[in-house]
Design a protein around this motif. Sequence first.
Motif, PDB file in Angstrom:
ATOM      1  N   PHE A  27       0.766  -1.200   0.003  1.00  0.00           N
ATOM      2  CA  PHE A  27       0.022  -0.075  -0.021  1.00  0.00           C
ATOM      3  C   PHE A  27       0.793   1.319  -0.011  1.00  0.00           C
ATOM      4  N   ALA A  28       0.380   2.177  -1.002  1.00  0.00           N
ATOM      5  CA  ALA A  28       1.282   3.401  -0.879  1.00  0.00           C
ATOM      6  C   ALA A  28       0.910   4.372   0.141  1.00  0.00           C
ATOM      7  N   VAL A  29       1.637   4.285   0.898  1.00  0.00           N
ATOM      8  CA  VAL A  29       1.583   5.054   2.507  1.00  0.00           C
ATOM      9  C   VAL A  29       1.447   6.485   2.221  1.00  0.00           C
ATOM     10  N   LYS A  30       1.915   7.138   1.166  1.00  0.00           N
ATOM     11  CA  LYS A  30       1.883   8.383   1.016  1.00  0.00           C
ATOM     12  C   LYS A  30       0.265   8.634   0.741  1.00  0.00           C
ATOM     13  N   ALA A  31      -0.340   7.837   0.288  1.00  0.00           N
ATOM     14  CA  ALA A  31      -1.932   8.114  -0.021  1.00  0.00           C
ATOM     15  C   ALA A  31      -2.467   8.516   1.148  1.00  0.00           C
ATOM     16  N   PHE A  42      10.748   0.163  -0.541  1.00  0.00           N
ATOM     17  CA  PHE A  42      10.950   1.629  -0.596  1.00  0.00           C
ATOM     18  C   PHE A  42      11.135   2.118  -1.856  1.00  0.00           C
ATOM     19  N   SER A  43      10.128   2.784  -2.428  1.00  0.00           N
ATOM     20  CA  SER A  43       9.983   3.581  -3.988  1.00  0.00           C
ATOM     21  C   SER A  43      10.218   5.034  -3.678  1.00  0.00           C
ATOM     22  N   SER A  44      11.396   5.278  -3.580  1.00  0.00           N
ATOM     23  CA  SER A  44      11.477   6.783  -3.370  1.00  0.00           C
ATOM     24  C   SER A  44      12.478   7.397  -4.516  1.00  0.00           C
ATOM     25  N   CYS A  94      14.875  -2.044  -9.550  1.00  0.00           N
ATOM     26  CA  CYS A  94      15.196  -0.702 -10.281  1.00  0.00           C
ATOM     27  C   CYS A  94      13.934  -0.025 -11.151  1.00  0.00           C
ATOM     28  N   ARG A  95      13.792   1.071 -11.186  1.00  0.00           N
ATOM     29  CA  ARG A  95      12.520   1.655 -11.823  1.00  0.00           C
ATOM     30  C   ARG A  95      12.799   2.040 -13.017  1.00  0.00           C
ATOM     31  N   PHE A  96      11.982   1.723 -14.035  1.00  0.00           N
ATOM     32  CA  PHE A  96      11.993   1.896 -15.615  1.00  0.00           C
ATOM     33  C   PHE A  96      11.195   3.359 -15.765  1.00  0.00           C
ATOM     34  N   LEU A 117      11.685  -5.325 -11.024  1.00  0.00           N
ATOM     35  CA  LEU A 117      11.628  -4.275 -12.077  1.00  0.00           C
ATOM     36  C   LEU A 117      10.202  -3.506 -11.614  1.00  0.00           C
ATOM     37  N   HIS A 118      10.402  -2.233 -11.701  1.00  0.00           N
ATOM     38  CA  HIS A 118       9.265  -1.431 -11.131  1.00  0.00           C
ATOM     39  C   HIS A 118       8.951  -0.359 -12.492  1.00  0.00           C
ATOM     40  N   ALA A 119       7.702   0.276 -12.544  1.00  0.00           N
ATOM     41  CA  ALA A 119       7.584   1.383 -13.445  1.00  0.00           C
ATOM     42  C   ALA A 119       5.850   1.748 -13.230  1.00  0.00           C
ATOM     43  N   PHE A 120       5.954   3.218 -13.200  1.00  0.00           N
ATOM     44  CA  PHE A 120       4.656   3.857 -12.903  1.00  0.00           C
ATOM     45  C   PHE A 120       4.692   4.997 -13.997  1.00  0.00           C
ATOM     46  N   LEU A 121       3.717   4.314 -14.942  1.00  0.00           N
ATOM     47  CA  LEU A 121       3.787   5.180 -16.244  1.00  0.00           C
ATOM     48  C   LEU A 121       2.522   6.222 -16.345  1.00  0.00           C
ATOM     49  N   LEU A 126       3.921  -3.439 -10.701  1.00  0.00           N
ATOM     50  CA  LEU A 126       3.300  -2.589 -11.398  1.00  0.00           C
ATOM     51  C   LEU A 126       2.740  -1.388 -10.813  1.00  0.00           C
ATOM     52  N   SER A 127       3.451  -0.890  -9.632  1.00  0.00           N
ATOM     53  CA  SER A 127       3.137   0.135  -8.972  1.00  0.00           C
ATOM     54  C   SER A 127       1.784   0.673  -8.795  1.00  0.00           C
ATOM     55  N   GLY A 128       1.617   2.054  -8.830  1.00  0.00           N
ATOM     56  CA  GLY A 128       0.112   2.523  -8.647  1.00  0.00           C
ATOM     57  C   GLY A 128      -0.430   2.935  -9.776  1.00  0.00           C
ATOM     58  N   GLY A 129      -1.401   3.834  -9.666  1.00  0.00           N
ATOM     59  CA  GLY A 129      -1.850   4.300 -11.102  1.00  0.00           C
ATOM     60  C   GLY A 129      -3.350   3.815 -11.503  1.00  0.00           C
ATOM     61  N   ILE A 130      -4.045   2.632 -10.725  1.00  0.00           N
ATOM     62  CA  ILE A 130      -5.216   2.407 -11.176  1.00  0.00           C
ATOM     63  C   ILE A 130      -5.985   3.448 -10.527  1.00  0.00           C
ATOM     64  N   THR A 140       1.960  -4.836  -6.473  1.00  0.00           N
ATOM     65  CA  THR A 140       1.420  -3.582  -6.641  1.00  0.00           C
ATOM     66  C   THR A 140       1.695  -2.444  -5.619  1.00  0.00           C
ATOM     67  N   GLU A 141       1.666  -1.351  -6.095  1.00  0.00           N
ATOM     68  CA  GLU A 141       1.764  -0.332  -4.839  1.00  0.00           C
ATOM     69  C   GLU A 141       0.519   0.573  -4.991  1.00  0.00           C
ATOM     70  N   LEU A 142      -0.449   0.277  -4.703  1.00  0.00           N
ATOM     71  CA  LEU A 142      -1.698   1.062  -5.170  1.00  0.00           C
ATOM     72  C   LEU A 142      -2.148   1.914  -4.011  1.00  0.00           C
ATOM     73  N   GLY A 143      -2.527   3.101  -4.105  1.00  0.00           N
ATOM     74  CA  GLY A 143      -2.852   4.144  -3.244  1.00  0.00           C
ATOM     75  C   GLY A 143      -4.297   4.407  -3.385  1.00  0.00           C
ATOM     76  N   ARG A 144      -4.466   5.214  -4.443  1.00  0.00           N
ATOM     77  CA  ARG A 144      -5.713   5.963  -4.838  1.00  0.00           C
ATOM     78  C   ARG A 144      -6.719   4.543  -4.649  1.00  0.00           C
ATOM     79  N   PHE A 145      -6.413   3.658  -5.579  1.00  0.00           N
ATOM     80  CA  PHE A 145      -7.410   2.484  -5.697  1.00  0.00           C
ATOM     81  C   PHE A 145      -7.781   1.941  -4.331  1.00  0.00           C
TER      82      PHE A 145
END
Length: 422
Positions: free
Chosen positions: A52-56, A96-98, A140-142, A187-191, A228-232, A272-277
């Motif tokens: 869970f994306a704590v920042k959310a 830790f995705s900073s 690594c973030r792509f 491997l990570h990306a948030f597009l 697949l990070s956040g973004g949904i 996944t690193e979902l916050g909003r969803f």
Amino acid sequence: MKKQPFVTLEQLKEITKTYPTPFYLYDEKGIRENAKALKEAFAWNPGYKEYFAVKATPNPFLINILREYGCGCDCSSMTELMLSDAIGVKGEDIMFSSNDTPAEEFAYAAKLGAVINLDDYTHIDFLEKTIGYIPETISCRFNPGGIFQISNDIMDNPGDAKYGMTTEQLFDAYRVLKQKGAKHFGLHAFLASNTVTNDYYPMLAKVLFELAVRLKQETGADIRFINLSGGIGIPYRPDQEPNDIRVIGEGVRKVYEEVLVPAGMGDVAIYTELGRFMMGPYGCLVTKAIHEKHTYKEYIGVDACAVNLMRPAMYGAYHHITVMGKEDAPCDHTYDVTGSLCENNDKFAIDRELPKIDIGDLLVIHDTGAHGYAMGYNYNGKLKSAELLLKEDGSVQLIRRAETPKDYFATFDCFDLVKGLV
Ligand SMILES: Cc1ncc(COP(=O)(O)O)c(C=O)c1O
């Protein structure tokens, strides 16, 4: 689709006897049902984990609910790491995705045994110098650059984003990290952010899965997870169709079987690193109409302001508003709904058609459960509100008290000059 608040006017009248407006209210039932649905949607992947994306929504009570569904924490700062550690989320349950990361934050993440997700190629050396080694598991973030499109719709503009490594840097990073002792890779990306389409994750998965196959073939790296990070996204507007997480999970599974399984990578975990969803629809800001003003426009002044919810001021974001008790009344008035900051962008709604609002009416500002309270600030010396949890049994729990002037002045506590204030 008509947006219904998850709380009734009667419940709010009861709550406001104890807790003055404005406040954030979260819906335990909604959070649980959604977390369960997410877990089920990805159950086909044995290693699946939502960080869970704590920042959310950095509230330990809410994060503890998600932990019951197997969620870890995605952190991006020292205090988010501290919060996770304090509630017992440890080691590889922390991602830790900073970015632009200070040395002490890398050091602390490493001390906690968190999985470190590197935003940049130069961070390899920076991390090694900071902690004295390269962790065995590292991510690594792509960033593919260009524009990220689904059909003809531009979803976002990664080429203009500060995050992630180029393709070339990513291949180099894997080789260098391997030489330096890394054994397992992520491997990570948030597009794209707030994607209200079931196609985003499957499309992103295709890009990342194909890349992972090449990375494995060309660098020999043991790829353990793809994040697949956040973004949904969520339907902030009533006319938007909500995402269907089962369709999304199934879409990712299809790509997984097309790309990863034939490449002998059928054991890769999906993260996944979902916050909003996870939280967005299950939180609302409750505020009261305290003024009406008739000048060149019609204004309703409420007791919340952009300090409590910054998204409309910051991004022009739409948040639906329900005037409680007037759900079925005709929307025959056009208002700007404003806060009290000395900033003309402190408006929760502009030219919004709403029922006639009377002083004292309670307004529910919808879909504020993520990136809402968390973005708060203190301009004009305004204080942040309380956070409350509407529990499944209908009771209400205070899960963060409102700030007081003492909190606002606390950072002067080392100065004699202001002794009376702190
Ligand atoms: C690295 C990272 N992961 C996850 C998230 C959560 O994104 P969302 O709330 O859109 O799911 C964010 C949001 O900013 C982020 O920066």
